[in-house]
Design an enzyme around this catalytic site. Structure first.
Site, PDB file in Angstrom:
ATOM      1  N   GLU A 123      -0.491  -5.136  -5.158  1.00  0.00           N
ATOM      2  CA  GLU A 123      -0.163  -5.627  -3.170  1.00  0.00           C
ATOM      3  C   GLU A 123      -1.592  -6.400  -2.966  1.00  0.00           C
ATOM      4  O   GLU A 123      -1.455  -7.056  -2.055  1.00  0.00           O
ATOM      5  CB  GLU A 123      -0.314  -4.343  -2.284  1.00  0.00           C
ATOM      6  CG  GLU A 123       0.991  -3.459  -2.919  1.00  0.00           C
ATOM      7  CD  GLU A 123       1.467  -3.061  -3.467  1.00  0.00           C
ATOM      8  OE1 GLU A 123       0.712  -2.718  -4.708  1.00  0.00           O
ATOM      9  OE2 GLU A 123       2.779  -2.494  -4.383  1.00  0.00           O
ATOM     10  N   HIS A 193       7.660   7.218   1.530  1.00  0.00           N
ATOM     11  CA  HIS A 193       8.480   6.208   1.371  1.00  0.00           C
ATOM     12  C   HIS A 193       9.020   6.349   2.753  1.00  0.00           C
ATOM     13  O   HIS A 193       9.850   6.001   3.472  1.00  0.00           O
ATOM     14  CB  HIS A 193       9.862   6.473   0.375  1.00  0.00           C
ATOM     15  CG  HIS A 193       9.845   6.166  -0.735  1.00  0.00           C
ATOM     16  ND1 HIS A 193       9.387   6.681  -1.968  1.00  0.00           N
ATOM     17  CD2 HIS A 193       9.763   5.382  -1.559  1.00  0.00           C
ATOM     18  CE1 HIS A 193       8.428   6.627  -2.687  1.00  0.00           C
ATOM     19  NE2 HIS A 193       8.913   5.187  -3.108  1.00  0.00           N
TER      20      HIS A 193
END
Lengths: 390, 440
Positions: A123, A193
């Site tokens: 990322e 999530h």
């Protein structure tokens, strides 16, 4: 964390669960059908799609509409961005085959693997790479697979992207940078999530933070974000990817950044939210107007969380004298705190009740207790009631 | 001829590394005499299955691998300025060589004056380049269209590309002519016209950015590369890993240039890594890699020139590790005698000084005399002092620039806050003295 991420993303289990939790709830409290599937806010008729002043010009252009869910609207926006801008690229983890939420389906085939491509699983690398592309004048549309995994890129976003223009005296900028990321609750996403990390970024001058509530909004706001000359983080409520369906104008259009939208006019209490929370608020208003006869609520979707539309919210509260703000993210240090204190500064003499904040609790996002964690219809209704009866 | 030679040695490094990693391959092939299609690492569209589906990827030997021998640093001239192999002398014309030398002396002189200025409290901060001046060889090997991403000890690049003394000093004094509008600390230079991306303090962040910028150059068909500088300490950041891996997998024309000067502030490289420096890692990422003598301007020049060819023509990244020694303190906020022996530093400065090395080279060619040396040093000092006092006298940037450039336009919250500050300045003039600042 990545192992779990990989395991979950291919799971087809999201869809039925979304339906179970949000769309297909039987007529619960007072016969109110909860969830986006029954929302009156979605434009299910082509004419309805153009009814907002922001899109009226499109109707005049005879632009048609197509039924799209939110991931298709996001896909359509990127397709238009890639068509209209030769320097635009789309990349991230697994975007090449269409993305784990299908948001990039078909783009690699249509625009080539040089412009739509996979990156290694990093990322901080994705964010840094995107900044580098934007720094030399390209349009970088980067994807972080889940907003929960944006934190490894926090340094690149906060110390680099946000400060790029300022620190160079406007010699360089990364205005062509947009970071898209699925965010918020999905029914069973657990800690990593489900997060809504917007408030971490609203504390960082130089960034714009945008989140849409529906397919029409997603397309227009994403195109505006991509073309805005500032770095934008675009959080897509993943629970709406399939659940929210609208007639979306097929043409190229933008919705303004920094402008809230009044979804329902009212006179007694102002209700502010954004993203998928809008639907819980819609239901809470239905419940409140049923149980507290005669009250009328004004519902505002912030859309842009930074810089947010102070004027629209303040004007509304000056009229209603009451304010309820709701978001999924934890309460302490959340966006609602910023809205509440700003409204208090501007509307001190108009306020007739303490400003109510309905947020996630100050805990990590829990798996089994999700229903008790989220600022649901009932919690939002209770806050409206408190504000009205104060 | 020289290029071909250098390319060969680069390929040898790669071959050597392949031999090391797959030492058992030949043996196994001989024993089992299986005929399997060779899968090269460059083959597009390969899958793990094709790699590990064949028996030549296995061995009966239980053997863990470690570094076998340290990579040697490529050198063109020794510390006396004597070229070891004439074929490697780039033989640049006199003006070009003197430009390099004069730039090094100018940087050295400016470092001395600005270091002292910080000690007198006239600028807030400074970082010198002592011992690393030979890195200017990179600048000579690049083209103006190549985009540079630096860490902070790379003013040589700007000197070479023509950043003026006024431009340096305006930045260090944060005055109204500073391109950065006085917002960043001294030595955080940037120049759009010289293709030098503005320096930022967070270490290593520029590494994946350089990869991304290189990818953009590739897409737009520019015959250019990016060059990214960083120290051996910054190479421990996660962004180093991200940037090199992305450049390799996405085939970005970028040159990663590591200045390995032995220290990251007080931390010696022995506490920074355990492997064979930074170069050994490049091989692991599948990046063409070379280690060079960082005090030898021609070694740096040759390596960068070939690296640029690989990057631009073959569209892939290169890693150069230049071995040097940080002679100065880390910065003006650091006293390096607290963690290393002053004598060692002096010896290094005396015995292996990159400026002295190049001076001996040009003296041997009869291109430079002690008189010219003295005259140049005097004149350059005079010019710096002139720019210094001019920059010191200039006003600070207009106060409105506290709020501009956060976004492309002022956002409503910034408009409100700017008005708030303006009211305060009016209300408390005795507290907010604005005389030193330009009017808006």
């Amino acid at each position: 964390m990545f192992c779990l991420k990989r395991a979950i993303k291919h799971s087809s289990a999201f869809k039925p669960l979304i339906a179970r939790t949000y769309a297909a709830t039987s007529k619960g409290i007072d016969g109110i059908q909860e969830g986006v599937a029954y929302s009156n806010l979605l434009k299910r008729d082509p004419d309805e799609a153009f009814r907002s002043p922001e899109l009226a010009h499109m109707s005049a252009n005879n632009s048609g509409t197509t039924k799209m869910n939110l991931f298709q609207a996001v896909n359509d926006a990127m397709s238009i961005a890639l068509t209209t801008d030769d320097k635009a690229v789309v990349f991230g983890e697994d975007v090449s085959f269409g993305g784990v939420f299908r948001a990039t389906s078909g783009l690699a085939e249509q625009f080539g693997r040089d412009r739509v491509f996979n990156t290694p699983l990093t990322e901080q690398g994705i964010a840094g790479f995107a900044i580098g592309m934007a720094a030399v004048g390209h349009t970088a549309i980067a994807e972080i697979q889940f907003a929960d995994y944006i934190f490894p890129a926090f340094d690149q976003i906060v110390n680099e992207a946000a400060k790029f223009r300022y620190r160079s005296g406007n010699q360089f900028n990364v205005g062509g940078l947009t970071i898209r990321s699925p965010s918020s609750a999905v029914g069973h996403g657990g800690h990593y999530h489900s997060q809504s990390p917007e408030a971490f970024f609203t504390h960082c001058p130089g960034l714009k933070i945008v989140t849409p509530r529906s397919p029409i909004q997603a397309k227009g706001l994403l195109l505006a974000s991509i073309r805005d000359r500032n770095p934008v983080i675009f959080f897509e409520p993943k629970i709406l990817y399939r659940a929210a369906v609208e007639e979306v104008p097929v043409g190229d259009y933008e919705l303004p950044l920094g402008k809230a939208e009044i979804l329902k006019k009212g006179t007694d209490v102002t209700i502010v939210g954004y993203g998928s929370q809008i639907y819980a608020l819609e239901n809470a208003i239905q419940l409140a107007e049923k149980r507290l006869p005669g009250i009328s609520c004004e519902l505002i979707d912030l859309r842009t969380i930074m810089p947010w539309d102070v004027d629209t919210v303040v004007e509304s509260v000056k009229k209603t004298g009451r304010l309820v703000i709701a978001h999924e993210a934890p309460k302490t240090g959340g966006v609602a705190a910023e809205v509440a204190s700003t409204v208090m500064e501007h509307c001190f003499l108009n306020l007739e009740a303490p400003i109510q904040r309905v947020c996630g609790w100050d805990t990590p996002f829990p798996l089994a207790f999700e229903k008790f964690y989220v600022p649901s219809m009932v919690r939002c209704y209770d806050a409206i009631k408190t504000a009205m009866e104060y | 001829m020289l290029r071909a030679h250098l390319r060969r040695s680069l390929q040898n490094v790669a071959l050597l590394s392949q031999r090391r990693s797959f030492a058992a391959t030949t043996k196994l092939l001989n024993n089992a005499s299986v005929n399997v299609a060779q899968t090269t690492s460059d083959e597009p569209g390969r899958s793990n299955k094709s790699l590990w589906g064949s028996t030549d990827r296995f061995t009966n030997e239980l053997k863990f691998m470690q570094q076998i021998e340290s990579l040697k640093a490529y050198r063109v001239m020794d510390h006396t300025g004597t070229v070891l192999d004439p074929e490697h002398d780039p033989n640049l014309p006199r003006e070009e060589v003197l430009k390099c030398y004069k730039s090094m002396v100018l940087l050295h002189t400016m470092d001395g004056i600005l270091y002292d200025a910080q000690r007198q409290g006239r600028i807030s901060f400074y970082m010198t380049h002592y011992g690393e001046e030979a890195m200017i060889g990179t600048a000579a090997a690049l083209k103006p269209e190549d985009v540079v991403f630096g860490q902070y000890r790379e003013a040589f690049m700007l000197v070479y590309r023509g950043f003026t003394l006024d431009e340096f000093l305006n930045q260090c004094f944060s005055n109204e002519l500073d391109y950065g509008k006085g917002r960043q600390m001294p030595v955080h230079y940037g120049s759009k016209k010289l293709n030098f991306q503005t320096i930022s303090s967070p270490l290593g962040t520029q590494i994946p950015q350089a990869s991304g910028a290189a990818y953009a150059l590739k897409l737009s068909g520019a015959n250019a590369c990016t060059l990214c500088f960083f120290g051996e300490g910054a190479a421990s950041e996660g962004d180093f890993h991200a940037g090199l891996n992305m450049a390799a997998t996405l085939k970005c024309p970028t040159i990663f240039f590591c200045r390995n000067n032995g220290f990251a502030i007080s931390t010696p490289s022995s506490e920074q890594y355990k492997g064979d420096g930074i170069a050994s890692r490049g091989i692991g990422y599948g990046i063409d890699t070379i280690r060079v003598d960082g005090n030898d301007i021609w070694a740096i020049y040759n390596a960068t020139k070939v690296a640029r060819e690989i990057a631009v023509k073959e569209q892939r990244p290169v890693l150069i590790e230049a071995m040097t020694y940080r002679i100065g303190h880390h910065s003006t906020s650091d006293d390096s005698t607290k963690y290393r022996d002053r004598k060692e530093v002096e010896e290094r400065a005396q015995f292996d000084n990159p400026i002295t090395r190049l001076r001996r080279y040009i003296e041997a060619k009869n291109w430079w005399s002690p008189q010219e040396e003295e005259e140049y040093r005097k004149s350059v000092k005079k010019e710096i002092l002139k720019a210094f006092s001019a920059a010191e006298k200039r006003k600070k940037p207009a106060i409105k620039h506290l709020f501009t450039d956060v976004y492309d336009d002022l956002t409503p919250n910034l408009v409100r806050q700017q008005n708030e500050l303006n009211e305060l300045i009016k209300k408390y003039p005795e507290y907010y003295n604005t005389d030193d600042f330009a009017s808006s």
